[in-house]
Design a protein around this motif. Structure first.
Motif, PDB file in Angstrom:
ATOM      1  N   LEU A  32      -3.167  65.266 -12.620  1.00  0.00           N
ATOM      2  CA  LEU A  32      -3.098  65.349 -11.156  1.00  0.00           C
ATOM      3  C   LEU A  32      -3.639  64.102 -10.464  1.00  0.00           C
ATOM      4  O   LEU A  32      -3.121  63.687  -9.432  1.00  0.00           O
ATOM      5  CB  LEU A  32      -3.844  66.585 -10.663  1.00  0.00           C
ATOM      6  CG  LEU A  32      -3.131  67.928 -10.867  1.00  0.00           C
ATOM      7  CD1 LEU A  32      -3.909  69.042 -10.201  1.00  0.00           C
ATOM      8  CD2 LEU A  32      -1.714  67.879 -10.325  1.00  0.00           C
ATOM      9  N   SER A  33      -4.681  63.509 -11.026  1.00  0.00           N
ATOM     10  CA  SER A  33      -5.223  62.290 -10.410  1.00  0.00           C
ATOM     11  C   SER A  33      -4.191  61.175 -10.432  1.00  0.00           C
ATOM     12  O   SER A  33      -3.976  60.467  -9.427  1.00  0.00           O
ATOM     13  CB  SER A  33      -6.490  61.848 -11.146  1.00  0.00           C
ATOM     14  OG  SER A  33      -7.526  62.777 -10.952  1.00  0.00           O
ATOM     15  N   ALA A  34      -3.532  60.995 -11.591  1.00  0.00           N
ATOM     16  CA  ALA A  34      -2.518  59.950 -11.716  1.00  0.00           C
ATOM     17  C   ALA A  34      -1.295  60.265 -10.862  1.00  0.00           C
ATOM     18  O   ALA A  34      -0.695  59.369 -10.258  1.00  0.00           O
ATOM     19  CB  ALA A  34      -2.111  59.777 -13.182  1.00  0.00           C
ATOM     20  N   ILE A  35      -0.926  61.540 -10.799  1.00  0.00           N
ATOM     21  CA  ILE A  35       0.210  61.937  -9.957  1.00  0.00           C
ATOM     22  C   ILE A  35      -0.095  61.623  -8.493  1.00  0.00           C
ATOM     23  O   ILE A  35       0.751  61.090  -7.763  1.00  0.00           O
ATOM     24  CB  ILE A  35       0.524  63.431 -10.140  1.00  0.00           C
ATOM     25  CG1 ILE A  35       1.059  63.693 -11.550  1.00  0.00           C
ATOM     26  CG2 ILE A  35       1.536  63.901  -9.088  1.00  0.00           C
ATOM     27  CD1 ILE A  35       1.157  65.167 -11.898  1.00  0.00           C
ATOM     28  N   GLY A  36      -1.310  61.954  -8.061  1.00  0.00           N
ATOM     29  CA  GLY A  36      -1.697  61.659  -6.677  1.00  0.00           C
ATOM     30  C   GLY A  36      -1.661  60.175  -6.400  1.00  0.00           C
ATOM     31  O   GLY A  36      -1.154  59.735  -5.357  1.00  0.00           O
ATOM     32  N   ALA A  37      -2.194  59.369  -7.334  1.00  0.00           N
ATOM     33  CA  ALA A  37      -2.168  57.918  -7.150  1.00  0.00           C
ATOM     34  C   ALA A  37      -0.738  57.410  -7.079  1.00  0.00           C
ATOM     35  O   ALA A  37      -0.408  56.541  -6.257  1.00  0.00           O
ATOM     36  CB  ALA A  37      -2.922  57.238  -8.297  1.00  0.00           C
ATOM     37  N   ALA A  38       0.137  57.957  -7.928  1.00  0.00           N
ATOM     38  CA  ALA A  38       1.534  57.524  -7.933  1.00  0.00           C
ATOM     39  C   ALA A  38       2.216  57.851  -6.612  1.00  0.00           C
ATOM     40  O   ALA A  38       3.021  57.060  -6.098  1.00  0.00           O
ATOM     41  CB  ALA A  38       2.277  58.190  -9.090  1.00  0.00           C
ATOM     42  N   ARG A  39       1.900  59.003  -6.040  1.00  0.00           N
ATOM     43  CA  ARG A  39       2.502  59.365  -4.745  1.00  0.00           C
ATOM     44  C   ARG A  39       2.056  58.395  -3.651  1.00  0.00           C
ATOM     45  O   ARG A  39       2.842  57.998  -2.791  1.00  0.00           O
ATOM     46  CB  ARG A  39       2.133  60.800  -4.380  1.00  0.00           C
ATOM     47  CG  ARG A  39       2.746  61.855  -5.295  1.00  0.00           C
ATOM     48  CD  ARG A  39       2.635  63.236  -4.681  1.00  0.00           C
ATOM     49  NE  ARG A  39       3.072  64.281  -5.588  1.00  0.00           N
ATOM     50  CZ  ARG A  39       4.335  64.591  -5.847  1.00  0.00           C
ATOM     51  NH1 ARG A  39       5.301  63.901  -5.267  1.00  0.00           N
ATOM     52  NH2 ARG A  39       4.640  65.577  -6.673  1.00  0.00           N
ATOM     53  N   ILE A  40       0.787  58.019  -3.679  1.00  0.00           N
ATOM     54  CA  ILE A  40       0.291  57.073  -2.677  1.00  0.00           C
ATOM     55  C   ILE A  40       0.931  55.706  -2.873  1.00  0.00           C
ATOM     56  O   ILE A  40       1.367  55.068  -1.906  1.00  0.00           O
ATOM     57  CB  ILE A  40      -1.247  56.980  -2.748  1.00  0.00           C
ATOM     58  CG1 ILE A  40      -1.869  58.330  -2.352  1.00  0.00           C
ATOM     59  CG2 ILE A  40      -1.766  55.876  -1.834  1.00  0.00           C
ATOM     60  CD1 ILE A  40      -3.363  58.412  -2.604  1.00  0.00           C
ATOM     61  N   VAL A  41       1.018  55.250  -4.113  1.00  0.00           N
ATOM     62  CA  VAL A  41       1.655  53.957  -4.388  1.00  0.00           C
ATOM     63  C   VAL A  41       3.108  53.973  -3.916  1.00  0.00           C
ATOM     64  O   VAL A  41       3.580  53.021  -3.283  1.00  0.00           O
ATOM     65  CB  VAL A  41       1.575  53.620  -5.891  1.00  0.00           C
ATOM     66  CG1 VAL A  41       2.444  52.408  -6.218  1.00  0.00           C
ATOM     67  CG2 VAL A  41       0.134  53.344  -6.305  1.00  0.00           C
ATOM     68  N   ALA A  42       3.824  55.049  -4.225  1.00  0.00           N
ATOM     69  CA  ALA A  42       5.230  55.143  -3.812  1.00  0.00           C
ATOM     70  C   ALA A  42       5.358  55.082  -2.291  1.00  0.00           C
ATOM     71  O   ALA A  42       6.255  54.415  -1.759  1.00  0.00           O
ATOM     72  CB  ALA A  42       5.851  56.432  -4.354  1.00  0.00           C
ATOM     73  N   ALA A  43       4.459  55.760  -1.580  1.00  0.00           N
ATOM     74  CA  ALA A  43       4.503  55.744  -0.114  1.00  0.00           C
ATOM     75  C   ALA A  43       4.195  54.349   0.424  1.00  0.00           C
ATOM     76  O   ALA A  43       4.833  53.886   1.378  1.00  0.00           O
ATOM     77  CB  ALA A  43       3.519  56.766   0.450  1.00  0.00           C
ATOM     78  N   LEU A  44       3.226  53.676  -0.178  1.00  0.00           N
ATOM     79  CA  LEU A  44       2.885  52.322   0.264  1.00  0.00           C
ATOM     80  C   LEU A  44       4.034  51.358   0.007  1.00  0.00           C
ATOM     81  O   LEU A  44       4.363  50.523   0.860  1.00  0.00           O
ATOM     82  CB  LEU A  44       1.620  51.841  -0.460  1.00  0.00           C
ATOM     83  CG  LEU A  44       0.324  52.595  -0.130  1.00  0.00           C
ATOM     84  CD1 LEU A  44      -0.802  52.149  -1.063  1.00  0.00           C
ATOM     85  CD2 LEU A  44      -0.076  52.369   1.321  1.00  0.00           C
ATOM     86  N   ARG A  45       4.658  51.474  -1.167  1.00  0.00           N
ATOM     87  CA  ARG A  45       5.792  50.604  -1.479  1.00  0.00           C
ATOM     88  C   ARG A  45       6.949  50.891  -0.527  1.00  0.00           C
ATOM     89  O   ARG A  45       7.631  49.973  -0.074  1.00  0.00           O
ATOM     90  CB  ARG A  45       6.226  50.813  -2.926  1.00  0.00           C
ATOM     91  CG  ARG A  45       5.191  50.377  -3.950  1.00  0.00           C
ATOM     92  CD  ARG A  45       5.068  48.859  -3.999  1.00  0.00           C
ATOM     93  NE  ARG A  45       6.223  48.267  -4.660  1.00  0.00           N
ATOM     94  CZ  ARG A  45       6.698  47.062  -4.392  1.00  0.00           C
ATOM     95  NH1 ARG A  45       6.135  46.314  -3.464  1.00  0.00           N
ATOM     96  NH2 ARG A  45       7.740  46.584  -5.046  1.00  0.00           N
ATOM     97  N   GLY A  46       7.150  52.181  -0.206  1.00  0.00           N
ATOM     98  CA  GLY A  46       8.198  52.544   0.738  1.00  0.00           C
ATOM     99  C   GLY A  46       7.937  52.019   2.133  1.00  0.00           C
ATOM    100  O   GLY A  46       8.871  51.820   2.912  1.00  0.00           O
ATOM    101  N   SER A  47       6.667  51.773   2.443  1.00  0.00           N
ATOM    102  CA  SER A  47       6.304  51.220   3.751  1.00  0.00           C
ATOM    103  C   SER A  47       6.416  49.702   3.780  1.00  0.00           C
ATOM    104  O   SER A  47       6.130  49.088   4.804  1.00  0.00           O
ATOM    105  CB  SER A  47       4.876  51.639   4.119  1.00  0.00           C
ATOM    106  OG  SER A  47       4.782  53.047   4.253  1.00  0.00           O
ATOM    107  N   GLY A  48       6.775  49.110   2.641  1.00  0.00           N
ATOM    108  CA  GLY A  48       6.987  47.670   2.615  1.00  0.00           C
ATOM    109  C   GLY A  48       5.826  46.853   2.086  1.00  0.00           C
ATOM    110  O   GLY A  48       5.866  45.616   2.145  1.00  0.00           O
ATOM    111  N   TYR A  49       4.806  47.507   1.568  1.00  0.00           N
ATOM    112  CA  TYR A  49       3.653  46.779   1.050  1.00  0.00           C
ATOM    113  C   TYR A  49       3.966  46.190  -0.322  1.00  0.00           C
ATOM    114  O   TYR A  49       4.507  46.878  -1.192  1.00  0.00           O
ATOM    115  CB  TYR A  49       2.423  47.688   0.964  1.00  0.00           C
ATOM    116  CG  TYR A  49       1.789  47.961   2.300  1.00  0.00           C
ATOM    117  CD1 TYR A  49       0.695  47.229   2.749  1.00  0.00           C
ATOM    118  CD2 TYR A  49       2.301  48.940   3.149  1.00  0.00           C
ATOM    119  CE1 TYR A  49       0.121  47.472   3.988  1.00  0.00           C
ATOM    120  CE2 TYR A  49       1.739  49.194   4.405  1.00  0.00           C
ATOM    121  CZ  TYR A  49       0.649  48.442   4.802  1.00  0.00           C
ATOM    122  OH  TYR A  49       0.097  48.693   6.042  1.00  0.00           O
TER     123      TYR A  49
END
Length: 245
Positions: free
Chosen positions: A169-186
């Motif tokens: 779950l920790s890694a899944i949560g981190a992956a969701r945040i990374v995906a959202a940040l990448r989707g925001s153009g970071y």
């Protein structure tokens, strides 16, 4: 197509009605966003209101899915059967809804990370995903997760001698945040800095602001797609009424 729809328009008329410049109208015609204009004996372009609606549809679609994807979609929508074209527009709505869902899940993951940092319970036995499952949930390729791992952004648990990856779950949560940040153009360096700051209160707050902006952007793109709806309908049904040029 009724008589009013067959009234010939000059390039300047189309530009005024669509909100684009004369040169932009010509460029978008060259790129296939609108069908080729008819040419008079003296070489002047002759458009119809359908061209105007195609340009308006492109404006909203470009805001919703990006100009490159919008150009490709408009060119295809004009030549596809109605059922296929309608499905493509529905898919655009589905993709936006999925982006919103993932941004909301990233917010949940961020709250869980904050709870974990305060000593709360986050991970549970049995709550894990394979790389294929997680990639599918995020709408990315497994290679993206491997790249994020190489960059130290998302670290999975490794099991079996074949190095099969499983994400708790920790890694899944981190992956969701990374995906959202990448989707925001970071970019990757910025994402690395943000992820590294999550152990600090100000880092969590900054990430919360980024995710709120992400949701606001998705909402604006969704509204743009909704506003383009009638014009997109005109584009996909215009071939049933005959040629536009």
């Amino acid at each position: 197509m009724n008589g009013a729809e067959r009234v010939p328009l000059r390039t300047a008329d189309v530009a005024r009605e669509s909100g684009y410049s004369v040169q932009q109208v010509r460029d978008l015609e060259r790129l296939g966003v609108i069908p080729p204009a008819a040419r008079s004996a003296n070489g002047y372009r002759s458009y119809t209101p359908v061209h105007v609606r195609a340009l308006r549809a492109y404006r909203g679609l470009a805001r919703a899915v990006g100009p490159v994807v919008a150009r490709q979609m408009l060119a295809e929508l004009r030549t596809q059967p109605l059922t296929t074209a309608a499905a493509a527009i529905s898919d655009a709505h589905v993709r936006l809804a999925r982006e919103r869902d993932e941004a909301l899940r990233a917010q949940e993951a961020l709250r869980a990370i904050r709870t974990e940092a305060k000593g709360g319970d986050f991970a549970h036995e049995g709550d894990a995903m394979t790389i294929t499952e997680l990639a599918g949930a995020l709408g990315v390729r497994p290679s993206a997760l491997r790249f994020w791992e190489q960059e130290g952004l998302v670290v999975p648990d490794r099991v079996t001698s074949l190095r099969a990856r499983r994400y708790g779950l920790s890694a899944i949560g981190a992956a969701r945040i990374v995906a959202a940040l990448r989707g925001s153009g970071y970019g990757i360096p910025a994402v690395r800095d943000i992820m590294g700051s999550l152990h600090r209160l100000d880092g969590v707050e900054d990430t919360e602001r980024i995710l709120r902006r992400r949701l606001e952007q998705i909402a604006a793109r969704t509204v743009a797609l909704l506003r383009a709806g009638a014009d997109l309908a005109a584009v996909v049904t215009s071939t049933e009424d005959g040629p536009t040029g």
